[in-house]
Design a protein around this motif. Structure first.
Motif, PDB file in Angstrom:
ATOM      1  N   ILE A 547     -24.663 -35.766  30.062  1.00  0.00           N
ATOM      2  CA  ILE A 547     -23.925 -35.569  28.808  1.00  0.00           C
ATOM      3  C   ILE A 547     -22.759 -34.604  29.056  1.00  0.00           C
ATOM      4  N   ILE A 548     -23.046 -33.556  29.829  1.00  0.00           N
ATOM      5  CA  ILE A 548     -22.013 -32.560  30.131  1.00  0.00           C
ATOM      6  C   ILE A 548     -20.968 -33.135  31.082  1.00  0.00           C
ATOM      7  N   ASP A 549     -21.437 -33.839  32.116  1.00  0.00           N
ATOM      8  CA  ASP A 549     -20.545 -34.405  33.130  1.00  0.00           C
ATOM      9  C   ASP A 549     -20.976 -35.851  33.397  1.00  0.00           C
ATOM     10  N   PRO A 550     -20.492 -36.803  32.590  1.00  0.00           N
ATOM     11  CA  PRO A 550     -20.944 -38.201  32.693  1.00  0.00           C
ATOM     12  C   PRO A 550     -20.652 -38.848  34.043  1.00  0.00           C
ATOM     13  N   GLU A 551     -19.741 -38.271  34.815  1.00  0.00           N
ATOM     14  CA  GLU A 551     -19.368 -38.889  36.085  1.00  0.00           C
ATOM     15  C   GLU A 551     -19.894 -38.124  37.285  1.00  0.00           C
ATOM     16  N   CYS A 552     -20.931 -37.315  37.070  1.00  0.00           N
ATOM     17  CA  CYS A 552     -21.530 -36.581  38.189  1.00  0.00           C
ATOM     18  C   CYS A 552     -22.446 -37.522  38.962  1.00  0.00           C
ATOM     19  N   ASP A 553     -21.998 -37.934  40.132  1.00  0.00           N
ATOM     20  CA  ASP A 553     -22.755 -38.921  40.891  1.00  0.00           C
ATOM     21  C   ASP A 553     -24.103 -38.404  41.366  1.00  0.00           C
ATOM     22  N   ILE A 554     -24.226 -37.096  41.610  1.00  0.00           N
ATOM     23  CA  ILE A 554     -25.515 -36.552  42.046  1.00  0.00           C
ATOM     24  C   ILE A 554     -26.533 -36.678  40.919  1.00  0.00           C
ATOM     25  N   ALA A 555     -26.117 -36.422  39.690  1.00  0.00           N
ATOM     26  CA  ALA A 555     -27.019 -36.580  38.543  1.00  0.00           C
ATOM     27  C   ALA A 555     -27.431 -38.036  38.394  1.00  0.00           C
ATOM     28  N   VAL A 556     -26.472 -38.944  38.575  1.00  0.00           N
ATOM     29  CA  VAL A 556     -26.762 -40.378  38.458  1.00  0.00           C
ATOM     30  C   VAL A 556     -27.752 -40.813  39.539  1.00  0.00           C
ATOM     31  N   ALA A 557     -27.504 -40.390  40.780  1.00  0.00           N
ATOM     32  CA  ALA A 557     -28.372 -40.783  41.892  1.00  0.00           C
ATOM     33  C   ALA A 557     -29.774 -40.194  41.737  1.00  0.00           C
TER      34      ALA A 557
END
Length: 628
Positions: A547-557
């Motif tokens: 929510i804070i950083d929608p494009e954070c790939d580490i969070a996505v992975a």
């Protein structure tokens, strides 16, 4: 626990995005936890296959992967190697067929007499045969086919197996005939006959492997991957060759899709977390003289746009960084920059590099160096670009050129240490981090990275002491607590690690209320996941980070791996594909797509072979943890 635990790469010109397995603590901790607590782990051919309690496999290569974009020359060489290896695999397959299909026993009658006794069957006569006669004829025709195959009389063998099939629909007959087609490199016929064999027996491993090889020969790599994966599951991952094929094809499929994605990919900035980590790897400096807040500048002038870009960077938000990138582009379009022209090329090149536009970024850094060699930061940034383009020699040359301009610039040593760290030259990295500290002890990231490097070298006590000094000397810097927490987590000191992550989050919220670094949230999610098997809280923390950083790939992975561990394969696939979309370079895209393709293949296996999906579940639940 590993005797040489992985540690995070901190801020620098090589910020961690979606790291290859084996190089990032985020991925290492998930896979280590899975193997110790949640599933059966098979390690074959450098590929770790983790079967979770939910019957889910995921693949973690133990090999160090170069995430740099390959050069055209290396691509050409690789393609030649791939073709040569494919040919060698086909030749080996034909050799194996001769060993396994050919009849090992010698005939008990003379060849001429045997030919006279051999029945001849066609569509017009097979209907006149009794069931017993059909069975007897089929066995004789198969044996004769095996003998013809062993003599490399493939056309004769094909005819005999065909007659045997008229008498009896047997998967072995189809598979043996496919072996003949394989020896003749008739891949379409191999696929046709192995498909018939698998239709009759969908767990026929030899036919699956044979069809997979044919699929690969005709570049139907996704289908080959599916067959080899099914074969691995049926064999309980005991077949090294099949496992190697899975790993090879995962990479092959991912590389093909990665190139297509990269060709269409819009050049845009990555997540603010990524951009911030990169920019803060350089010691903060005041704006160049004449670009400060007190200077009277027309905002629509080149210099005015330069100042606007610097001001926008200070917000550390996605909108601010986008505004800065546009301002630096416009500054050079407007011109009349005077003594700031080199600096303008440096800043435009920086943001082009962050967008993944390495070619234009390099041109900007070349121009910046040409205009003002004393701006050593341009050499340093160009070095990071060379490294990303798989040219470490050029990167080293840029560091030497920077040192020739100013041997007392601490940033040069810090970033050269990052290069040593990536090359696993930890002793040299430690020396450069220490030199950076000696020249400027107030830059926190030199201290953090020194502690991380000491940890990688196995000097745990020295590393912990370094971080304790950091907390004493930099008590209000959240990054200290986040990275210290990572090292504590690597040592399974869960409670202490979570406390450090909480402290980092509180400081982020206090210092940067508009936009916080989400890495402490992700690390806390992993800590709860590993310590208490608390998937719910871990997912909530990852969602908060997104929510804070929608494009954070580490969070996505990380979210993808959490979902995969729970058997939520369809949802996990969406996150892996999203991680690929967010990746900047070809290497990063391929790495993300490798996970996505592995996940997609599992879904296809579950759909096409429901019995195998059930078997995976039984393996994960019944065989216990930690098998290797």
């Amino acid at each position: 626990m590993s005797s040489n635990p992985a540690a995070p790469v901190g801020p620098g010109p090589f910020p961690v995005t979606l790291p290859p397995a084996g190089s990032s603590s985020l991925w290492d901790r998930i896979s280590t936890w899975a193997s110790e607590h949640k599933g059966v782990v098979y390690t074959v051919a450098g590929l770790t296959l983790v079967v979770s309690a939910g019957g889910v496999i995921y693949y973690l290569s133990d090999d160090k992967k170069d995430t740099s974009a390959p050069s055209a020359a290396s691509n050409k060489k690789k393609n030649k190697r791939e073709k040569r290896r494919a040919k060698e695999r086909a030749e080996k397959e034909a050799t194996k067929e001769q060993e396994t299909v050919a009849e090992p026993k010698k005939a008990s009658v003379a060849p001429a007499e045997e030919e006279e006794q051999l029945p001849h069957v066609d569509e017009s006569t097979v209907g006149t045969l009794s069931e017993v006669e059909r069975k007897d004829y089929a066995a004789k025709l198969k044996a004769a086919g095996n003998k013809a195959y062993g003599s490399k009389d493939y056309n004769r063998a094909i005819d005999l197996y065909g007659q045997a099939l008229l008498c009896r629909q047997d998967p072995v007959f189809y598979s043996n005939r496919a072996a003949c087609w394989n020896a003749m490199s008739n891949w379409d016929k191999v696929i046709e006959d192995t498909t018939a064999a698998i239709t009759l027996d969908n767990e026929y491993v030899k036919a699956l492997n044979r069809r997979a090889n044919a699929y690969e020969q005709v570049e139907r790599n996704s289908e080959a991957l599916l067959d080899y994966t099914a074969s691995c599951i049926i064999d309980g991952f005991r077949n090294d060759a099949s496992a190697q094929s899975v790993e090879r094809l995962l990479k092959k499929v991912a590389e093909a899709k990665g190139k297509a994605i990269l060709a269409k990919k819009e050049k845009k900035l990555p997540s603010p977390t990524f951009v911030t980590n990169y920019l803060q790897s350089f010691r903060p400096k005041p704006p160049p003289a004449g670009l400060d807040e007190d200077a009277e500048l027309d905002e629509e002038s080149g210099k005015g746009q330069l100042r606007k870009g610097l001001r926008a960077m200070g917000t550390k938000t996605a909108e601010g960084y986008a505004e800065a990138a546009d301002a630096f582009e416009k500054a050079l379009e407007l011109g009349d920059l005077g003594e700031h022209e080199s600096f303008a090329y440096n800043m435009r090149g920086t943001f082009r590099y962050l967008k993944g536009d390495n070619e234009d970024a390099l041109k900007d850094m070349d121009k910046s160096v040409e205009l003002e060699q004393s701006l050593t930061q341009s050499f340093i940034k160009r070095a990071s670009m060379h490294l990303e383009l798989a040219n470490p020699a050029a990167a080293e040359a840029d560091f030497e050129a920077a040192l020739a301009q100013n041997k007392d610039d601490p940033d040069i040593y810090y970033h050269r240490a990052q290069l040593h760290f990536i090359k696993a030259e930890f002793g040299e990295a430690a020396k450069d981090y220490q030199k950076s500290i000696d020249l400027d002890k107030d830059f926190i990231f030199s201290h953090i990275q020194l502690g991380v490097t000491q940890y990688k070298m196995g000097s745990i006590a020295s590393s912990m002491a370094t971080f304790r000094r950091c907390m004493k000397n930099f008590p209000q810097v959240p990054d200290v607590y986040n990275y210290y927490g990572e090292l504590l987590l690597d040592q399974q000191k869960y409670q202490e690690a979570i406390e450090k992550f909480d402290t980092a989050v509180e400081m982020e919220q206090s210092n940067k209320p508009l936009f916080i670094n989400v890495l402490p949230l992700i690390n806390k999610a992993l800590a709860l996941f590993q310590w208490k098997n608390d998937f719910s809280e871990a997912e909530q923390l990852c969602q908060k980070a997104l929510i804070i950083d929608p494009e954070c790939d580490i969070a996505v992975a990380t979210m993808a791996q959490l979902l995969l561990q729970q058997g939520k394969v369809t949802e996990a696939l969406k996150y892996f594909e999203r991680a690929a979309e967010l990746s900047r370079t070809e290497g990063e895209i391929v790495n993300a797509l490798s996970y996505a393709e592995a996940t997609r293949t599992q879904l296809e296996v579950q759909e096409k072979y429901p019995k195998l999906a059930s078997r995976l579940g039984q393996m994960g639940a019944g065989l216990g943890a930690g098998m290797r």
